[in-house]
Structure formats: structure tokens, C-alpha cells
Design an enzyme around this catalytic site. Structure first.
Site, PDB file in Angstrom:
ATOM      1  CE1 TYR A   1       9.373  37.539  36.216  1.00  0.00           C
ATOM      2  CE2 TYR A   1      11.635  37.146  36.911  1.00  0.00           C
ATOM      3  CZ  TYR A   1      10.301  37.335  37.218  1.00  0.00           C
ATOM      4  OH  TYR A   1       9.908  37.337  38.519  1.00  0.00           O
TER       5      TYR A   1
ATOM      6  CE  LYS B   1      40.796  46.910  46.448  1.00  0.00           C
ATOM      7  NZ  LYS B   1      41.586  47.980  45.815  1.00  0.00           N
TER       8      LYS B   1
ATOM      9  NE  ARG C   1      42.109  55.051  42.767  1.00  0.00           N
ATOM     10  CZ  ARG C   1      42.115  53.721  42.859  1.00  0.00           C
ATOM     11  NH1 ARG C   1      41.139  52.996  42.326  1.00  0.00           N
ATOM     12  NH2 ARG C   1      43.113  53.109  43.468  1.00  0.00           N
TER      13      ARG C   1
ATOM     14  NE  ARG D   1      49.202  49.257  46.961  1.00  0.00           N
ATOM     15  CZ  ARG D   1      49.872  50.093  46.167  1.00  0.00           C
ATOM     16  NH1 ARG D   1      51.058  50.574  46.535  1.00  0.00           N
ATOM     17  NH2 ARG D   1      49.363  50.472  45.005  1.00  0.00           N
TER      18      ARG D   1
ATOM     19  CG  ASP E   1      14.900  35.336  44.747  1.00  0.00           C
ATOM     20  OD1 ASP E   1      15.731  36.093  45.282  1.00  0.00           O
ATOM     21  OD2 ASP E   1      13.725  35.650  44.530  1.00  0.00           O
TER      22      ASP E   1
HETATM   23  C1  LIG Z   1      42.686  47.326  45.266  1.00  0.00           C
HETATM   24  C2  LIG Z   1      44.076  47.849  45.370  1.00  0.00           C
HETATM   25  C3  LIG Z   1      45.167  46.978  45.246  1.00  0.00           C
HETATM   26  C4  LIG Z   1      45.026  45.520  44.872  1.00  0.00           C
HETATM   27  O1  LIG Z   1      44.693  45.423  43.495  1.00  0.00           O
HETATM   28  P1  LIG Z   1      44.682  44.014  42.743  1.00  0.00           P
HETATM   29  O2  LIG Z   1      44.586  44.393  41.313  1.00  0.00           O
HETATM   30  O3  LIG Z   1      43.487  43.292  43.243  1.00  0.00           O
HETATM   31  O4  LIG Z   1      45.930  43.319  43.095  1.00  0.00           O
HETATM   32  C5  LIG Z   1      46.431  47.502  45.469  1.00  0.00           C
HETATM   33  N1  LIG Z   1      46.608  48.804  45.753  1.00  0.00           N
HETATM   34  C6  LIG Z   1      45.571  49.683  45.839  1.00  0.00           C
HETATM   35  C7  LIG Z   1      45.839  51.113  46.152  1.00  0.00           C
HETATM   36  C8  LIG Z   1      44.278  49.234  45.637  1.00  0.00           C
HETATM   37  O5  LIG Z   1      43.270  50.103  45.715  1.00  0.00           O
END
Ligand SMILES: *Cc1c(COP(=O)(O)O)cnc(C)c1O
Length: 400
Positions: free
Chosen positions: A287, A60, A158, A243, A336
Site C-alpha cells: 500500500y 492481566k 492514578r 508484583r 493480514d
Molecule cells: C501491571 C501492574 C504491575 C506489574 O507491572 P510490570 O511492570 O509488568 O511488572 C504491578 N502492579 C500494578 C498495580 C500493576 O498495575
């Protein structure tokens, strides 16, 4: 390295070695992100060896800034079992780029988009009974079954059905003629911290909810729970699939995290010196005139700023590597450009490489260090690096 020449504020405002010219190609911006695909391969293998279960690689947010399509195609070539994205748009972009492995969209679905998931063969997170009904309706109208993963909330609050009331939700999904329940999952809220007791509690709630499949005599779908924190710190959470996101890119989620797996950072952020001058004592830089040297010093300008996603909070806090040495960012970071104090004895030349994230010689600035200096987490640093910065891919020829 040549010795630093005498420090004279009237030094011409040009490169010390202005003759060392090279002609740039059009679009050859001196700032770039280098992505080491071999590091991704290494991390995937190391994570696999550590967990022993299939991997859903999370890509993502432009693959955490590494580039959505090139990273996904590389992971696919490495035989990754599944990919995960946040939004249906990201999944469609992957399908259009020729990615064929299963893709789960992790975010809560927006009802009117349900048909898009099915049309592009994307797996859907179903997080409530009413979402299940929307998915069923879309599947029926397309005459095509939807592949779904049921989202159980075990403490994140969530999206997802609370684990303590998941029974009827699981029964409805299993009974649905238009949904194939491929997975059931939950998300860990505190797994970045190996000391947090919350993960064990979330695991127990998740397993209790999963037990309902057995209770009603339904086949157990793929159970997945572990993000990077779970993968690194809590082997009990690995279950049927993991994941990992940030760990896949070789970055630890949190300062409390432990490097239990040998990971290599895949992303470097580099720029080049475009301006060199001497700043006199007391003359403020950038700045707001927030910083001035106490003695005459040499200052270089780098052509990258918060308009590229390099955080403005690094103003007078961050550092960069030039010629293998670490030098401080001085004054405010502009949209920039920003300035770096290389000191009275520093030398730097126009076109010298400056490393903002990554290694130069024996020195290294880790994304984790940048995040600490910026007062944020490594995730925000990586995903903030935007499309104004060209990405360059190295390695990755070998597969399997
Ligand atoms: C973003 C996400 C992950 C991965 O999370 P990390 O901390 O980057 O490993 C896994 N599961 C879900 C549902 C997520 O939204």
C-alpha cells in the site's frame, strides 16, 4: 542450504520446492505464538531467589499476551502465592477455570461491580473512602466479608489515597466490620529506570503511610510495592511481597532496565512463508508504494499483519528471521500480510518458518528490539498480540 538460483523476474510465482507439500489440519494457521512454560518456571524461581519474598504474579491483559488461563494454571502449579489481574472480569474467568490461589484485582473498582468481587472470592483494591463504603455495603448485603488491599498513592496520581492523607482512610478500613484488610500497597512510577530518584521518594512516602497502622495499634497488613522495575533495581522495595508482570515473562520493562536477574523470554511469534517472488528494480511493494528495490530482489510474503496485533509501525522498519538470517520488512504492513526482502542471494521456500519474535538458530529477535523498532514499549507489543493468533504451549509438565 542450496545456492540461490538465478534471479529472474519471470520466475514462476510458486514455491521453489512446491513438491514439498504437507497437508495442514483445519485451523492449523501458519502463524502462531509459542509459549515456553519452562521459561515461566525458570523466571519465577529466579525472581523468588532474588527477592526472597512471596510473589504476586501479574496476569492481566491475557497474561501479557501469553494466555490468561494456561499461564495462571501453570503458575499455580508452580506454587505461586498470589495472582494479580486488572479487572474483575479477568478474575472471574480465572475462578471459572479452576484457579484457586488468592487473586487481587488491581484496578479501581467500579462501584456497581463490588458484589461480583465478593461472590467470586476476589480480593479488592480499595482506593478511597467512598469505595470502602461501597465495598462494605456490598459485603453486608451478601453477608460475607470482603478481603481488601488499601491503595496508597505515593506519586503515580492514578488511583489511591494520597500518602499524606491516608490516616483517616486506614482507620476507617481497619474499623470496618465488613472488610478484612489483607494488604496495603502502592505503585511505582519510574522504577524501570535504575537511576531515577523517584523510587526512593515513593518508598519513603509508602512507609510513612504504613506507619499509621502501628500508630493506631492495628496489625500491619502485607505491604507490597515492587513491579518488575522495583524487583530488578530496588531491593528496598521488595517488602512483604512483590508484583512482577513483564519480568515474569522474561522481558525487560525498558531500554534503561538492567538484567539483574537471569530471565528467559517465554513468548515466540512465528509464521511461515506463503508466497515467493522476484520484484524488479523500481517496482514498489505494498500500500502507498512507499518502498521499491533499487535492484531486482527476492521478496516473500508472510500471512500476519496488524489485524493480529503486529504493529503497522514496523512498516519498512522491522525485521524477521528466515533460515537463521535477519531480513528487513519492506513496504507497509497490511492487515493480514506483509513482505520481507530476502535479497538477490537469499533463499526461502514456501512454508519456511519465519520468526518475528524469538530465536532461530543462533539469531534472535527480542521483544525489546521489536518495541524499539515500533517506537513503543515491550508491554504494548506483547499485549497487542490478539486472539486471532493460536497459542501453543510447550513444557510445563513438572511442578513444584
Ligand atoms: C501491571 C501492574 C504491575 C506489574 O507491572 P510490570 O511492570 O509488568 O511488572 C504491578 N502492579 C500494578 C498495580 C500493576 O498495575
Amino acid at each position: 542450504m542450496p545456492a540461490a538460483p538465478p534471479l529472474d523476474p519471470r520466475e514462476p510465482h510458486i514455491a521453489l520446492d512446491a513438491l514439498r507439500h504437507r497437508h495442514a489440519e483445519a485451523g492449523d494457521r501458519p502463524t502462531r505464538i509459542r509459549v515456553d512454560l519452562d521459561a515461566l518456571t525458570h523466571n519465577l524461581r529466579a525472581l523468588r531467589a532474588h527477592t526472597g519474598v512471596p510473589t504476586m504474579g501479574i496476569v492481566k491483559a491475557n497474561a501479557y499476551g501469553h494466555g490468561l488461563v494456561p499461564v495462571a494454571l501453570h503458575l499455580q502449579a508452580q506454587g505461586i502465592e498470589q495472582l494479580g489481574v486488572a479487572f474483575v472480569e479477568e478474575g472471574i474467568a480465572l475462578r471459572q477455570a479452576g484457579v484457586t490461589v488468592p487473586i487481587l484485582v488491581l484496578g479501581g473498582i467500579f462501584g456497581p461491580q463490588a458484589a461480583q468481587f465478593i461472590a467470586h472470592d476476589l480480593e479488592i483494591t480499595v482506593s478511597s473512602l467512598s469505595k470502602l463504603r461501597q465495598v462494605e455495603a456490598a459485603a453486608e448485603s451478601l453477608g460475607r466479608k470482603a478481603t481488601v488491599h488499601l491503595k496508597i498513592d505515593t506519586g503515580m496520581e492514578r488511583i489511591g489515597v494520597h500518602s499524606y492523607s491516608a490516616g483517616p482512610f486506614i482507620e476507617a478500613a481497619v474499623a470496618s466490620p465488613w472488610c478484612e484488610v489483607k494488604g496495603v500497597y502502592s505503585h511505582l512510577a519510574s522504577a524501570d529506570d535504575p537511576e531515577s530518584p523517584m523510587t526512593a521518594q515513593q518508598l519513603q512516602r509508602f512507609l510513612d503511610a504504613c506507619a499509621h497502622f502501628e500508630r493506631i495499634g492495628a496489625p500491619m497488613p502485607l505491604r507490597h510495592l515492587a513491579n518488575s522495575g522495583g524487583v530488578l533495581h530496588f531491593p528496598q522495595t521488595h517488602l512483604d511481597m512483590v508484583r512482577p508482570g513483564i519480568a515474569l515473562y522474561g522481558v525487560l520493562p525498558d531500554p534503561a532496565s538492567r538484567p539483574t536477574v537471569d530471565l528467559r523470554p517465554a513468548l515466540s511469534l512465528v509464521s511461515q512463508v506463503v508466497y515467493f517472488k522476484v520484484v524488479e528494480a523500481g517496482h514498489p511493494v505494498s500500500y502507498g508504494a512507499t518502498w521499491a528495490p533499487s535492484q531486482n530482489t527476492r521478496v516473500v510474503t508472510l500471512p500476519i499483519g496488524y489485524g493480529d496485533g503486529y504493529p503497522r509501525s514496523l512498516s519498512s522498519r522491522g525485521a524477521v528471521l528466515i533460515r537463521g538470517r535477519r531480513y528487513p520488512i519492506v513496504g507497509r504492513i497490511c492487515m493480514d500480510q506483509f513482505m520481507v526482502d530476502i535479497g538477490a542471494d537469499g533463499t526461502a521456500y514456501n512454508e519456511d518458518e519465519a520468526v518475528l519474535i524469538g530465536a532461530q538458530g543462533d539469531a534472535r529477535i527480542r521483544c525489546e528490539d521489536v518495541a524499539l523498532d515500533a517506537g513503543t514499549i515491550p508491554y504494548e507489543i506483547l499485549v497487542g498480540l490478539n486472539d486471532r493468533i493460536p497459542r501453543e504451549y510447550r513444557g510445563g509438565a513438572r511442578t513444584g
